[in-house]
Design a protein around this motif. Sequence first.
Motif, PDB file in Angstrom:
ATOM      1  N   VAL A  76       0.898  -1.171   0.000  1.00 17.83           N
ATOM      2  CA  VAL A  76       0.000   0.000   0.000  1.00 17.83           C
ATOM      3  C   VAL A  76       0.926   1.208   0.000  1.00 17.83           C
ATOM      4  CG1 VAL A  76      -1.663   1.282   1.403  1.00 17.83           C
ATOM      5  CG2 VAL A  76      -1.866  -1.201   1.173  1.00 17.83           C
ATOM      6  N   VAL A  77       0.861   2.009  -1.045  1.00 15.99           N
ATOM      7  CA  VAL A  77       1.888   3.024  -1.289  1.00 15.99           C
ATOM      8  C   VAL A  77       1.284   4.434  -1.240  1.00 15.99           C
ATOM      9  CG1 VAL A  77       3.654   3.801  -2.922  1.00 15.99           C
ATOM     10  CG2 VAL A  77       3.001   1.375  -2.851  1.00 15.99           C
ATOM     11  N   ILE A 104      -1.480   2.097  -5.111  1.00 15.52           N
ATOM     12  CA  ILE A 104      -0.839   3.413  -5.010  1.00 15.52           C
ATOM     13  C   ILE A 104      -1.960   4.433  -4.827  1.00 15.52           C
ATOM     14  CG2 ILE A 104       0.531   5.170  -6.182  1.00 15.52           C
ATOM     15  CD1 ILE A 104       1.819   2.918  -7.822  1.00 15.52           C
ATOM     16  N   ALA A 105      -1.899   5.160  -3.726  1.00 16.79           N
ATOM     17  CA  ALA A 105      -2.949   6.163  -3.469  1.00 16.79           C
ATOM     18  C   ALA A 105      -2.303   7.547  -3.393  1.00 16.79           C
ATOM     19  CB  ALA A 105      -3.673   5.850  -2.169  1.00 16.79           C
ATOM     20  N   PRO A 106      -2.539   8.413  -4.384  1.00 19.88           N
ATOM     21  CA  PRO A 106      -1.992   9.772  -4.294  1.00 19.88           C
ATOM     22  C   PRO A 106      -2.429  10.454  -2.997  1.00 19.88           C
ATOM     23  CG  PRO A 106      -2.854   9.370  -6.495  1.00 19.88           C
ATOM     24  CD  PRO A 106      -3.245   8.180  -5.648  1.00 19.88           C
ATOM     25  N   ASN A 107      -3.599  10.061  -2.490  1.00 18.74           N
ATOM     26  CA  ASN A 107      -4.053  10.623  -1.222  1.00 18.74           C
ATOM     27  C   ASN A 107      -4.963   9.605  -0.535  1.00 18.74           C
ATOM     28  OD1 ASN A 107      -5.256  12.363   0.842  1.00 18.74           O
ATOM     29  ND2 ASN A 107      -4.293  14.027  -0.323  1.00 18.74           N
ATOM     30  N   GLY A 145       1.455  15.000  -5.304  1.00 18.85           N
ATOM     31  CA  GLY A 145       0.909  13.882  -6.074  1.00 18.85           C
ATOM     32  C   GLY A 145      -0.592  14.021  -6.256  1.00 18.85           C
ATOM     33  N   THR A 146      -1.253  14.535  -5.229  1.00 17.54           N
ATOM     34  CA  THR A 146      -2.711  14.700  -5.300  1.00 17.54           C
ATOM     35  C   THR A 146      -3.083  15.725  -6.369  1.00 17.54           C
ATOM     36  OG1 THR A 146      -2.757  14.286  -2.928  1.00 17.54           O
ATOM     37  CG2 THR A 146      -4.750  15.216  -3.899  1.00 17.54           C
ATOM     38  N   ALA A 147      -2.365  16.854  -6.376  1.00 13.68           N
ATOM     39  CA  ALA A 147      -2.683  17.902  -7.350  1.00 13.68           C
ATOM     40  C   ALA A 147      -2.407  17.424  -8.776  1.00 13.68           C
ATOM     41  CB  ALA A 147      -1.879  19.162  -7.048  1.00 13.68           C
ATOM     42  N   LEU A 239      -1.891  -3.890 -10.154  1.00 15.57           N
ATOM     43  CA  LEU A 239      -1.771  -2.496  -9.723  1.00 15.57           C
ATOM     44  C   LEU A 239      -3.140  -1.820  -9.642  1.00 15.57           C
ATOM     45  CD1 LEU A 239      -0.080   0.041  -9.113  1.00 15.57           C
ATOM     46  CD2 LEU A 239       0.121   0.395 -11.581  1.00 15.57           C
ATOM     47  N   THR A 240      -3.419  -1.222  -8.495  1.00 10.36           N
ATOM     48  CA  THR A 240      -4.607  -0.376  -8.340  1.00 10.36           C
ATOM     49  C   THR A 240      -4.102   1.040  -8.104  1.00 10.36           C
ATOM     50  OG1 THR A 240      -5.813  -2.218  -7.329  1.00 10.36           O
ATOM     51  CG2 THR A 240      -6.722  -0.005  -7.007  1.00 10.36           C
TER      52      THR A 240
END
Length: 250
Positions: A76-77, A104-107, A145-147, A239-240
């Motif tokens: 979980v990244v 991979i979760a940017p946020n 990363g979120t933006a 990959l999610t």
Amino acid sequence: MSKLRVAVLGAKGRIGSEAVRAVEAADDMELVGALGRGDKLESLVDSGAQVVVELTTPASVMGNLDFCVRHGIHAVVGTTGWTDERLAQLNTSLAASPETGVLIAPNFSIGAVLTMTFAQQAARYFESVEVVELHHPGKADAPSGTATRTAQLIAAARAEAGLGTQPDATLTALDGARGADVDGVPVHAVRLRGLLAHQEVLLGGEGETLTIRHDSLHHSSFMPGILLGVRRVTSAPGLTFGLEHFLDLG
Ligand SMILES: NC(=O)c1ccc[n+]([C@@H]2O[C@H](COP(=O)([O-])OP(=O)(O)OC[C@H]3O[C@@H](n4cnc5c(N)ncnc54)[C@H](O)[C@@H]3O)[C@@H](O)[C@H]2O)c1
Ligand SMILES: O=C(O)C1=N[C@H](C(=O)O)CCC1
């Protein structure tokens, strides 16, 4: 029922230290590793870690994930710095370990995920859109990363709706004054003592504007998303990209 064996990489960092506490407090998880810079990844195998929570730096994340995927450890990244090339490289590693899952979760915060979803929904209806992200001054990367992800989703929605380039009569500008260009969407990064992680999406049309704003006020805002990711990633091979895939957003 046996507990999920979880290790945190980047365990002494701002978000990593909070993640260590969250995993320790979760009834269905056992913290089997809390690794910092310089610690040996082999200890993940020795401790039987099933899931790694990766919260380090863009410079470290690829090597850490390569190790995890090669050893069949799910990940979980939250670490930033994702490019198409890096995602392609990760997909290649995953192809050789088809049962392993990487999220991979940017946020990880629900409000930020909703901000991205709402911005994506709104984008087709407005001629103009800009993203402003605001973070603590210790943040290493810009834009966030979120933006970056938000701007990419907005750009895709605009393209699908047939919207062209945005109106902008600027002829001269100081370097950076109009922000970074992410797929045609200007993204502005503010770094300010006192802030944690905040984002505004400004949309404008004839005679009206819409502002979508989210504020993470404490690192605790990311913990429910991290724990959800840990619980779900073991049954999501491959990959999610984005926590929204593990949420029922309707
Ligand atoms: N996705 C999200 O919701 C979310 C939320 C907050 C932060 N982040 C991201 O998480 C990352 C970390 O942010 P932070 O504010 O905690 O940074 P930080 O600098 O406070 O922490 C990073 C930690 O990782 C350690 N580290 C570096 N290389 C390592 C390695 N190879 N193995 C183990 N540890 C290593 C560093 O020593 C440091 O302690 C950044 O990319 C940030 O953007 C994501
Ligand atoms: O504090 C940080 O660093 C954060 N990084 C992520 C990003 O770059 O989007 C998520 C928000 C906090």
